[in-house]
Scaffold this motif. Structure first.
Motif, PDB file in Angstrom:
ATOM      1  N   ASN A 160       0.842  -1.181   0.000  1.00  0.00           N
ATOM      2  CA  ASN A 160       0.000   0.000   0.000  1.00  0.00           C
ATOM      3  C   ASN A 160       0.886   1.244   0.000  1.00  0.00           C
ATOM      4  N   PRO A 161       0.379   2.385  -0.486  1.00  0.00           N
ATOM      5  CA  PRO A 161       1.200   3.601  -0.543  1.00  0.00           C
ATOM      6  C   PRO A 161       1.839   3.930   0.805  1.00  0.00           C
ATOM      7  N   GLY A 162       3.122   4.167   0.790  1.00  0.00           N
ATOM      8  CA  GLY A 162       3.848   4.573   1.992  1.00  0.00           C
ATOM      9  C   GLY A 162       4.334   3.423   2.855  1.00  0.00           C
ATOM     10  N   MET A 163       3.768   2.226   2.664  1.00  0.00           N
ATOM     11  CA  MET A 163       4.115   1.126   3.556  1.00  0.00           C
ATOM     12  C   MET A 163       5.513   0.572   3.277  1.00  0.00           C
ATOM     13  N   LYS A 217       8.107   2.247   2.140  1.00  0.00           N
ATOM     14  CA  LYS A 217       9.057   3.219   2.704  1.00  0.00           C
ATOM     15  C   LYS A 217       9.142   3.053   4.220  1.00  0.00           C
ATOM     16  N   LYS A 218       7.999   2.848   4.853  1.00  0.00           N
ATOM     17  CA  LYS A 218       7.972   2.639   6.300  1.00  0.00           C
ATOM     18  C   LYS A 218       8.736   1.371   6.673  1.00  0.00           C
ATOM     19  N   ALA A 219       8.529   0.311   5.905  1.00  0.00           N
ATOM     20  CA  ALA A 219       9.210  -0.951   6.183  1.00  0.00           C
ATOM     21  C   ALA A 219      10.724  -0.783   6.072  1.00  0.00           C
ATOM     22  N   LYS A 220      11.166  -0.057   5.050  1.00  0.00           N
ATOM     23  CA  LYS A 220      12.599   0.142   4.835  1.00  0.00           C
ATOM     24  C   LYS A 220      13.235   1.002   5.918  1.00  0.00           C
ATOM     25  N   SER A 221      12.405   1.744   6.647  1.00  0.00           N
ATOM     26  CA  SER A 221      12.940   2.612   7.703  1.00  0.00           C
ATOM     27  C   SER A 221      13.268   1.828   8.975  1.00  0.00           C
ATOM     28  N   TYR A 222      12.816   0.585   9.051  1.00  0.00           N
ATOM     29  CA  TYR A 222      13.067  -0.221  10.239  1.00  0.00           C
ATOM     30  C   TYR A 222      14.486  -0.777  10.201  1.00  0.00           C
ATOM     31  N   ASN A 223      15.162  -0.646  11.323  1.00  0.00           N
ATOM     32  CA  ASN A 223      16.528  -1.162  11.425  1.00  0.00           C
ATOM     33  C   ASN A 223      16.557  -2.172  12.566  1.00  0.00           C
ATOM     34  N   ILE A 283       1.482  -7.341   6.656  1.00  0.00           N
ATOM     35  CA  ILE A 283       2.591  -6.387   6.717  1.00  0.00           C
ATOM     36  C   ILE A 283       2.427  -5.462   7.922  1.00  0.00           C
ATOM     37  N   THR A 284       1.235  -4.905   8.079  1.00  0.00           N
ATOM     38  CA  THR A 284       0.981  -3.954   9.169  1.00  0.00           C
ATOM     39  C   THR A 284       1.221  -4.591  10.529  1.00  0.00           C
ATOM     40  N   GLU A 285       0.689  -5.792  10.727  1.00  0.00           N
ATOM     41  CA  GLU A 285       0.806  -6.437  12.039  1.00  0.00           C
ATOM     42  C   GLU A 285       2.252  -6.815  12.355  1.00  0.00           C
TER      43      GLU A 285
END
Length: 199
Positions: free
Chosen positions: A57-60, A62-68, A184-186
């Motif tokens: 989904n839009p933005g998801m 990018k959010k996933a890639k921000s996790y380290n 993905i969200t959960e």
């Protein structure tokens, strides 16, 4: 064995699918004694299609890639499981996106592990385990997203009023319409809870 041992001995997604193909051929040669051939065949096709065609989904993304997160994914699954064919390709795609190792083990070959990760006494799959560098559990997810578990609980509570056919129809529709986004969200929420707990 530790969780890291299971990861070390586990299968990549492609190797996991190849082993399912071998299991399918074996069942065909045995004249399908467990009547699993249709499930293996459909789920193999479905797993490959979902893995190839999955879109965030839009933005998801990018959010996933921000996790380290310094974790690995260990997935307990089986080729005949329809839920697995819907869930594990999405989880493997997420693992690729955030750059974590993702390995698969088969439930029926790892009963001791499955006993540790049962769901209310049931060996329901798939189960996704986030594993820390020390081999501890960071989180667990499964066997279904929360919204899908509503159908499960409703069916178990009153199968006379909510038949298996109705349950399976609602579950199939949910997966078809949701496109793996709840998965993905959960899982991202679980990763965020784990990383927050470290700070």
């Amino acid at each position: 064995m530790t969780l890291l041992d299971y990861i070390k001995n586990g299968y990549s997604f492609e190797d996991y699918l190849e082993k399912i193909e071998d299991q399918l051929e074996e069942q065909i040669e045995l004249d399908d004694p467990k009547e699993l051939v249709p499930y293996y065949a459909i789920n193999l096709k479905q797993s490959r299609e979902i893995r190839k065609n999955f879109r965030y989904n839009p933005g998801m993304e990018k959010k996933a890639k921000s996790y380290n997160a310094d974790i690995k994914f260990l997935i307990i699954s089986e080729g005949w499981c329809e839920d697995a064919s819907q869930i594990v390709p999405v989880v493997d795609r997420l693992a690729e996106t955030i750059g974590v190792e993702c390995k698969f083990v088969f439930r029926d070959e790892n009963i001791e592990l499955m006993e540790e990760y049962n769901t209310n006494g049931s060996h329901s799959i798939p189960i996704i385990i986030g594993v820390t560098p020390d081999g501890d559990e960071a989180f667990r997810f499964g066997p279904r997203p929360a919204k899908a578990m509503i159908f499960t609980e409703r069916f178990k509570r009153d199968p006379d009023k909510y038949s298996r056919a109705d349950f399976e129809e609602d579950l199939d529709r949910y997966y078809l319409e949701n496109h793996g986004q709840d998965i993905i969200t959960e899982i991202l929420e679980l990763i965020e809870e784990y990383t927050t707990s470290l700070s």
